[in-house]
Design a protein around this motif. Structure first.
Motif, mmCIF file in Angstrom:
data_model
loop_
_atom_site.group_PDB
_atom_site.id
_atom_site.type_symbol
_atom_site.label_atom_id
_atom_site.label_comp_id
_atom_site.label_asym_id
_atom_site.label_seq_id
_atom_site.Cartn_x
_atom_site.Cartn_y
_atom_site.Cartn_z
ATOM 1 N N MET A 1 -15.131 -22.511 -12.930
ATOM 2 C CA MET A 1 -15.872 -21.575 -12.089
ATOM 3 C C MET A 1 -17.247 -21.338 -12.698
ATOM 4 O O MET A 1 -17.365 -20.938 -13.861
ATOM 5 C CB MET A 1 -15.125 -20.242 -11.990
ATOM 6 C CG MET A 1 -15.812 -19.215 -11.106
ATOM 7 S SD MET A 1 -14.838 -17.692 -10.963
ATOM 8 C CE MET A 1 -14.880 -17.093 -12.653
ATOM 9 N N SER A 2 -18.299 -21.623 -11.934
ATOM 10 C CA SER A 2 -19.657 -21.446 -12.441
ATOM 11 C C SER A 2 -20.152 -20.037 -12.125
ATOM 12 O O SER A 2 -19.609 -19.345 -11.251
ATOM 13 C CB SER A 2 -20.588 -22.478 -11.824
ATOM 14 O OG SER A 2 -20.616 -22.342 -10.407
ATOM 15 N N LEU A 3 -21.189 -19.631 -12.829
ATOM 16 C CA LEU A 3 -21.774 -18.320 -12.616
ATOM 17 C C LEU A 3 -22.694 -18.339 -11.400
ATOM 18 O O LEU A 3 -23.386 -19.324 -11.154
ATOM 19 C CB LEU A 3 -22.570 -17.897 -13.848
ATOM 20 C CG LEU A 3 -21.790 -17.795 -15.164
ATOM 21 C CD1 LEU A 3 -22.745 -17.524 -16.311
ATOM 22 C CD2 LEU A 3 -20.732 -16.704 -15.085
ATOM 23 N N ARG A 4 -22.699 -17.256 -10.668
ATOM 24 C CA ARG A 4 -23.604 -17.121 -9.535
ATOM 25 C C ARG A 4 -24.878 -16.431 -10.004
ATOM 26 O O ARG A 4 -24.835 -15.321 -10.529
ATOM 27 C CB ARG A 4 -22.944 -16.309 -8.421
ATOM 28 C CG ARG A 4 -23.866 -16.018 -7.234
ATOM 29 C CD ARG A 4 -23.076 -15.511 -6.049
ATOM 30 N NE ARG A 4 -22.403 -14.249 -6.309
ATOM 31 C CZ ARG A 4 -22.941 -13.043 -6.067
ATOM 32 N NH1 ARG A 4 -24.161 -12.942 -5.576
ATOM 33 N NH2 ARG A 4 -22.244 -11.945 -6.313
ATOM 34 N N ARG A 5 -25.992 -17.117 -9.815
ATOM 35 C CA ARG A 5 -27.263 -16.530 -10.231
ATOM 36 C C ARG A 5 -27.745 -15.549 -9.178
ATOM 37 O O ARG A 5 -27.779 -15.864 -7.992
ATOM 38 C CB ARG A 5 -28.311 -17.611 -10.488
ATOM 39 C CG ARG A 5 -29.632 -17.043 -11.003
ATOM 40 C CD ARG A 5 -30.517 -18.093 -11.621
ATOM 41 N NE ARG A 5 -29.956 -18.635 -12.839
ATOM 42 C CZ ARG A 5 -30.628 -19.436 -13.672
ATOM 43 N NH1 ARG A 5 -31.868 -19.797 -13.391
ATOM 44 N NH2 ARG A 5 -30.045 -19.891 -14.771
ATOM 45 N N CYS A 6 -28.125 -14.355 -9.610
ATOM 46 C CA CYS A 6 -28.569 -13.294 -8.713
ATOM 47 C C CYS A 6 -30.064 -13.096 -8.894
ATOM 48 O O CYS A 6 -30.510 -12.572 -9.926
ATOM 49 C CB CYS A 6 -27.812 -12.000 -9.008
ATOM 50 S SG CYS A 6 -26.023 -12.139 -8.752
ATOM 51 N N GLU A 7 -30.842 -13.499 -7.884
ATOM 52 C CA GLU A 7 -32.298 -13.503 -8.012
ATOM 53 C C GLU A 7 -32.867 -12.120 -8.302
ATOM 54 O O GLU A 7 -33.869 -11.998 -9.021
ATOM 55 C CB GLU A 7 -32.938 -14.048 -6.729
ATOM 56 C CG GLU A 7 -32.813 -15.544 -6.542
ATOM 57 C CD GLU A 7 -33.626 -16.030 -5.361
ATOM 58 O OE1 GLU A 7 -33.835 -15.241 -4.403
ATOM 59 O OE2 GLU A 7 -34.073 -17.189 -5.398
ATOM 60 N N ARG A 8 -32.273 -11.086 -7.739
ATOM 61 C CA ARG A 8 -32.842 -9.750 -7.873
ATOM 62 C C ARG A 8 -32.270 -8.966 -9.054
ATOM 63 O O ARG A 8 -32.515 -7.757 -9.167
ATOM 64 C CB ARG A 8 -32.675 -8.965 -6.571
ATOM 65 C CG ARG A 8 -33.573 -9.506 -5.464
ATOM 66 C CD ARG A 8 -33.538 -8.680 -4.206
ATOM 67 N NE ARG A 8 -34.591 -9.114 -3.296
ATOM 68 C CZ ARG A 8 -35.492 -8.302 -2.733
ATOM 69 N NH1 ARG A 8 -35.455 -7.006 -2.988
ATOM 70 N NH2 ARG A 8 -36.417 -8.779 -1.929
ATOM 71 N N LEU A 9 -31.537 -9.630 -9.904
ATOM 72 C CA LEU A 9 -31.071 -9.020 -11.145
ATOM 73 C C LEU A 9 -31.971 -9.504 -12.280
ATOM 74 O O LEU A 9 -32.046 -10.704 -12.560
ATOM 75 C CB LEU A 9 -29.614 -9.406 -11.424
ATOM 76 C CG LEU A 9 -29.051 -9.009 -12.797
ATOM 77 C CD1 LEU A 9 -29.105 -7.494 -13.014
ATOM 78 C CD2 LEU A 9 -27.621 -9.538 -12.953
ATOM 79 N N ILE A 10 -32.664 -8.578 -12.904
ATOM 80 C CA ILE A 10 -33.538 -8.872 -14.039
ATOM 81 C C ILE A 10 -33.005 -8.116 -15.247
ATOM 82 O O ILE A 10 -32.738 -6.910 -15.175
ATOM 83 C CB ILE A 10 -34.993 -8.461 -13.765
ATOM 84 C CG1 ILE A 10 -35.557 -9.250 -12.581
ATOM 85 C CG2 ILE A 10 -35.859 -8.670 -15.001
ATOM 86 C CD1 ILE A 10 -36.981 -8.852 -12.213
#
Length: 213
Positions: A1-10
């Motif tokens: 299971m790969s990680l989901r990248r969240c664009e609006r999480l900094i």
């Protein structure tokens, strides 16, 4: 299971005395000035339960937790943080700015405590499931950073009381994370005056938002 990248999480990372709070505030103000909703949070913490776990982790009035116990408590707090604070905010289109996230576990429990990064990665996949779109790593020499905190922290917490050798390992682990993920992690020289660091962080944010369009 790969990680989901969240664009609006900094996320803002770095060692002791790196100036994360100042940078987070500058990013928050810039995003709000652009009309965006911004949620500011921290780790460990970010929810009532996770803040209680933070108290257990940082207090010095009980026996030191085993490295594995420290890691699992960090991820217990993070699991709650992700599900109760971060994901709901992202789902409604808000930006989330977090003072520390999973990179800190690789640095502090992996580099600092010597735990297997493969074990940390497994917990990250199974318990967290997401990663930031952008991470700003505020890099500062250990001696310089600790000198800053000596004038600020009248009552240093359990981790802040660690020896310099511990923090050197933490810094090296942060560098390794940055080298492995240059598309996500931007390294900023945090040894500069705070205003210059904030300016560099704002430039990184602007470039990141432009690339998203």
């Amino acid at each position: 299971m790969s990680l989901r990248r969240c664009e609006r999480l900094i996320t803002i990372e770095g060692g002791e005395g790196a100036g994360k709070t100042t940078v987070l505030g500058a990013l928050r103000d810039a995003l709000r000035a652009a009309g965006e909703e911004v949620v500011c949070t921290r780790e460990p913490g970010g929810t009532p339960l996770a803040e209680q776990i933070r108290g257990l982790l940082l207090a010095g009035d009980h026996e030191p937790p085993a490295p594995e116990a420290e890691l699992l408590l960090m991820f217990a707090a993070r699991a709650q943080h992700v599900r109760e604070t971060i994901l709901p905010a992202l789902a409604r289109g808000a930006w989330v700015l977090s003072d520390r996230f999973t990179d800190s576990s690789y640095a502090y429990q992996g580099g600092g405590r010597g735990l297997d990064p493969g074990f940390i990665a497994e917990l990250e996949r199974r318990v967290v499931g997401i990663e930031p779109g952008l991470t700003l790593l505020l890099d500062i020499g250990v001696a310089h950073g600790r000198e800053r905190t000596r004038g600020r922290d009248l009552y240093p917490d359990r981790i802040e009381r660690e020896q310099d050798t511990f923090f050197e390992r933490v810094r090296a682990a942060f560098h390794a994370r940055a080298a492995a993920a240059p598309d996500r992690i931007r390294v900023l020289d945090a040894g500069q005056p705070a205003a210059q660091v904030a300016t560099a962080a704002l430039a990184a944010l602007q470039a990141y938002r432009e690339a998203m369009r």
